[in-house]
Write a protein that holds these residues in place. Structure first.
Motif, PDB file in Angstrom:
ATOM      1  N   ASP A  51      38.272  47.254 -17.002  1.00 18.64           N
ATOM      2  CA  ASP A  51      36.985  48.351 -16.728  1.00 18.64           C
ATOM      3  C   ASP A  51      36.262  47.607 -15.649  1.00 18.64           C
ATOM      4  O   ASP A  51      35.672  48.133 -14.800  1.00 18.64           O
ATOM      5  CB  ASP A  51      36.226  48.628 -17.830  1.00 18.64           C
ATOM      6  CG  ASP A  51      37.254  49.659 -18.600  1.00 18.64           C
ATOM      7  OD1 ASP A  51      38.059  50.215 -18.117  1.00 18.64           O
ATOM      8  OD2 ASP A  51      36.893  49.792 -19.878  1.00 18.64           O
ATOM      9  N   TYR A  52      36.064  46.375 -15.730  1.00 19.72           N
ATOM     10  CA  TYR A  52      34.964  45.340 -14.818  1.00 19.72           C
ATOM     11  C   TYR A  52      35.523  45.541 -13.514  1.00 19.72           C
ATOM     12  O   TYR A  52      34.965  45.654 -12.552  1.00 19.72           O
ATOM     13  CB  TYR A  52      34.809  44.177 -15.318  1.00 19.72           C
ATOM     14  CG  TYR A  52      33.970  43.232 -14.466  1.00 19.72           C
ATOM     15  CD1 TYR A  52      32.718  43.547 -14.411  1.00 19.72           C
ATOM     16  CD2 TYR A  52      34.505  42.442 -13.709  1.00 19.72           C
ATOM     17  CE1 TYR A  52      31.825  42.763 -13.891  1.00 19.72           C
ATOM     18  CE2 TYR A  52      33.666  41.504 -12.769  1.00 19.72           C
ATOM     19  CZ  TYR A  52      32.552  41.932 -12.723  1.00 19.72           C
ATOM     20  OH  TYR A  52      31.542  41.297 -11.948  1.00 19.72           O
ATOM     21  N   LEU A  53      36.942  45.367 -13.351  1.00 20.55           N
ATOM     22  CA  LEU A  53      37.498  45.303 -12.151  1.00 20.55           C
ATOM     23  C   LEU A  53      37.489  46.621 -11.433  1.00 20.55           C
ATOM     24  O   LEU A  53      37.333  46.697 -10.194  1.00 20.55           O
ATOM     25  CB  LEU A  53      39.202  44.653 -12.016  1.00 20.55           C
ATOM     26  CG  LEU A  53      39.060  43.254 -12.383  1.00 20.55           C
ATOM     27  CD1 LEU A  53      40.812  42.871 -12.627  1.00 20.55           C
ATOM     28  CD2 LEU A  53      38.312  42.408 -11.373  1.00 20.55           C
ATOM     29  N   ALA A  54      37.646  47.677 -12.393  1.00 17.82           N
ATOM     30  CA  ALA A  54      37.715  49.073 -11.786  1.00 17.82           C
ATOM     31  C   ALA A  54      36.200  49.278 -11.243  1.00 17.82           C
ATOM     32  O   ALA A  54      36.178  49.883 -10.078  1.00 17.82           O
ATOM     33  CB  ALA A  54      37.855  50.127 -12.780  1.00 17.82           C
ATOM     34  N   GLN A  55      35.096  48.737 -11.881  1.00 20.96           N
ATOM     35  CA  GLN A  55      33.857  48.910 -11.387  1.00 20.96           C
ATOM     36  C   GLN A  55      33.580  48.329 -10.064  1.00 20.96           C
ATOM     37  O   GLN A  55      32.918  48.727  -9.402  1.00 20.96           O
ATOM     38  CB  GLN A  55      32.978  48.297 -12.553  1.00 20.96           C
ATOM     39  CG  GLN A  55      31.407  48.530 -12.088  1.00 20.96           C
ATOM     40  CD  GLN A  55      30.508  48.272 -13.051  1.00 20.96           C
ATOM     41  OE1 GLN A  55      30.573  48.545 -14.250  1.00 20.96           O
ATOM     42  NE2 GLN A  55      29.546  47.305 -12.847  1.00 20.96           N
ATOM     43  N   VAL A  56      34.006  47.025 -10.200  1.00 22.90           N
ATOM     44  CA  VAL A  56      33.802  46.162  -9.101  1.00 22.90           C
ATOM     45  C   VAL A  56      34.500  46.704  -7.728  1.00 22.90           C
ATOM     46  O   VAL A  56      33.913  46.790  -6.540  1.00 22.90           O
ATOM     47  CB  VAL A  56      34.328  44.867  -9.147  1.00 22.90           C
ATOM     48  CG1 VAL A  56      34.409  44.084  -7.750  1.00 22.90           C
ATOM     49  CG2 VAL A  56      33.653  44.043 -10.103  1.00 22.90           C
ATOM     50  N   ALA A  57      35.774  47.329  -7.815  1.00 20.87           N
ATOM     51  CA  ALA A  57      36.363  48.052  -6.738  1.00 20.87           C
ATOM     52  C   ALA A  57      35.630  49.378  -6.225  1.00 20.87           C
ATOM     53  O   ALA A  57      35.453  49.382  -5.072  1.00 20.87           O
ATOM     54  CB  ALA A  57      37.783  48.399  -7.323  1.00 20.87           C
ATOM     55  N   ALA A  58      35.003  50.104  -7.087  1.00 19.96           N
ATOM     56  CA  ALA A  58      34.297  51.217  -6.916  1.00 19.96           C
ATOM     57  C   ALA A  58      33.103  50.941  -5.968  1.00 19.96           C
ATOM     58  O   ALA A  58      32.572  51.501  -5.227  1.00 19.96           O
ATOM     59  CB  ALA A  58      33.881  51.935  -8.210  1.00 19.96           C
ATOM     60  N   GLU A  59      32.252  49.474  -6.735  1.00 21.25           N
ATOM     61  CA  GLU A  59      31.017  49.120  -6.012  1.00 21.25           C
ATOM     62  C   GLU A  59      31.449  48.993  -4.574  1.00 21.25           C
ATOM     63  O   GLU A  59      30.650  48.913  -3.714  1.00 21.25           O
ATOM     64  CB  GLU A  59      30.494  48.145  -6.862  1.00 21.25           C
ATOM     65  CG  GLU A  59      29.738  48.483  -8.106  1.00 21.25           C
ATOM     66  CD  GLU A  59      29.425  47.296  -8.787  1.00 21.25           C
ATOM     67  OE1 GLU A  59      29.642  46.177  -8.765  1.00 21.25           O
ATOM     68  OE2 GLU A  59      28.922  47.686 -10.067  1.00 21.25           O
ATOM     69  N   LYS A  60      32.570  47.986  -4.460  1.00 24.83           N
ATOM     70  CA  LYS A  60      32.869  47.650  -2.959  1.00 24.83           C
ATOM     71  C   LYS A  60      33.413  48.772  -2.092  1.00 24.83           C
ATOM     72  O   LYS A  60      32.955  48.697  -0.912  1.00 24.83           O
ATOM     73  CB  LYS A  60      34.172  46.736  -3.299  1.00 24.83           C
ATOM     74  CG  LYS A  60      33.768  45.486  -3.545  1.00 24.83           C
ATOM     75  CD  LYS A  60      32.539  44.654  -2.944  1.00 24.83           C
ATOM     76  CE  LYS A  60      32.127  43.407  -3.521  1.00 24.83           C
ATOM     77  NZ  LYS A  60      31.445  42.780  -2.639  1.00 24.83           N
ATOM     78  N   GLU A  61      33.848  49.873  -2.780  1.00 27.00           N
ATOM     79  CA  GLU A  61      34.073  50.910  -1.825  1.00 27.00           C
ATOM     80  C   GLU A  61      32.664  51.708  -1.542  1.00 27.00           C
ATOM     81  O   GLU A  61      32.641  52.190  -0.178  1.00 27.00           O
ATOM     82  CB  GLU A  61      35.009  52.058  -2.461  1.00 27.00           C
ATOM     83  CG  GLU A  61      36.367  51.479  -2.652  1.00 27.00           C
ATOM     84  CD  GLU A  61      37.342  52.647  -3.459  1.00 27.00           C
ATOM     85  OE1 GLU A  61      38.473  52.544  -3.417  1.00 27.00           O
ATOM     86  OE2 GLU A  61      36.514  53.117  -4.396  1.00 27.00           O
ATOM     87  N   HIS A  62      31.853  51.564  -2.238  1.00 30.72           N
ATOM     88  CA  HIS A  62      30.620  52.304  -2.204  1.00 30.72           C
ATOM     89  C   HIS A  62      29.708  51.256  -1.247  1.00 30.72           C
ATOM     90  O   HIS A  62      29.099  52.170  -0.052  1.00 30.72           O
ATOM     91  CB  HIS A  62      29.654  52.537  -3.381  1.00 30.72           C
ATOM     92  CG  HIS A  62      28.373  52.996  -3.142  1.00 30.72           C
ATOM     93  ND1 HIS A  62      27.736  53.500  -4.155  1.00 30.72           N
ATOM     94  CD2 HIS A  62      27.813  53.704  -1.969  1.00 30.72           C
ATOM     95  CE1 HIS A  62      26.463  54.050  -3.754  1.00 30.72           C
ATOM     96  NE2 HIS A  62      26.655  54.217  -2.609  1.00 30.72           N
ATOM     97  N   GLU A  63      29.798  50.192  -1.165  1.00 31.53           N
ATOM     98  CA  GLU A  63      29.202  49.225  -0.110  1.00 31.53           C
ATOM     99  C   GLU A  63      29.746  49.362   1.284  1.00 31.53           C
ATOM    100  O   GLU A  63      29.105  49.454   2.356  1.00 31.53           O
ATOM    101  CB  GLU A  63      29.574  47.925  -0.547  1.00 31.53           C
ATOM    102  CG  GLU A  63      28.463  47.349  -1.721  1.00 31.53           C
ATOM    103  CD  GLU A  63      28.955  45.899  -1.929  1.00 31.53           C
ATOM    104  OE1 GLU A  63      29.394  45.030  -1.395  1.00 31.53           O
ATOM    105  OE2 GLU A  63      28.433  45.336  -3.113  1.00 31.53           O
ATOM    106  N   LYS A  64      31.090  49.501   1.308  1.00 31.34           N
ATOM    107  CA  LYS A  64      31.744  49.994   2.623  1.00 31.34           C
ATOM    108  C   LYS A  64      31.301  51.119   3.214  1.00 31.34           C
ATOM    109  O   LYS A  64      31.044  51.143   4.596  1.00 31.34           O
ATOM    110  CB  LYS A  64      33.180  49.779   2.542  1.00 31.34           C
ATOM    111  CG  LYS A  64      33.929  50.012   3.728  1.00 31.34           C
ATOM    112  CD  LYS A  64      35.387  49.800   3.723  1.00 31.34           C
ATOM    113  CE  LYS A  64      36.053  49.852   5.063  1.00 31.34           C
ATOM    114  NZ  LYS A  64      37.499  49.397   5.181  1.00 31.34           N
TER     115      LYS A  64
END
Length: 83
Positions: free
Chosen positions: A29-42
């Motif tokens: 779940d943590y890695l899924a959240q990090v991936a979503a946050e990185k997509e948002h940052e981009k």
């Protein structure tokens, strides 16, 4: 969605596990959240770059002010001060 595995070194795994634990999340779940946050940052970076290009165009800011009345007075942006 099917699960898969990713090969990472032990140090990175331990760091990610500690971060997930401190967030009270599973590593998955943590890695899924990090991936979503990185997509948002981009997306934000892309939007910021587009905005900066736009406001760099001659006359754009003047047109914005004419259409929307410009920025409010500076006093409206200042936080209240203690006595």
């Amino acid at each position: 969605m099917a699960d898969t595995s990713v090969k990472i070194d032990d140090v990175t795994r331990d760091r990610l596990k500690a971060l997930a634990d401190s967030a009270g999340m599973s590593m998955k779940d943590y890695l899924a959240q990090v991936a979503a946050e990185k997509e948002h940052e981009k997306l934000l970076d892309t939007a910021t770059a587009a905005f900066r290009r736009l406001i760099g165009e001659p006359g754009i800011l003047d047109r914005f002010d004419a259409d929307f009345g410009g920025l409010p007075p500076a006093a409206a942006h200042q936080p209240p001060q203690a006595a």
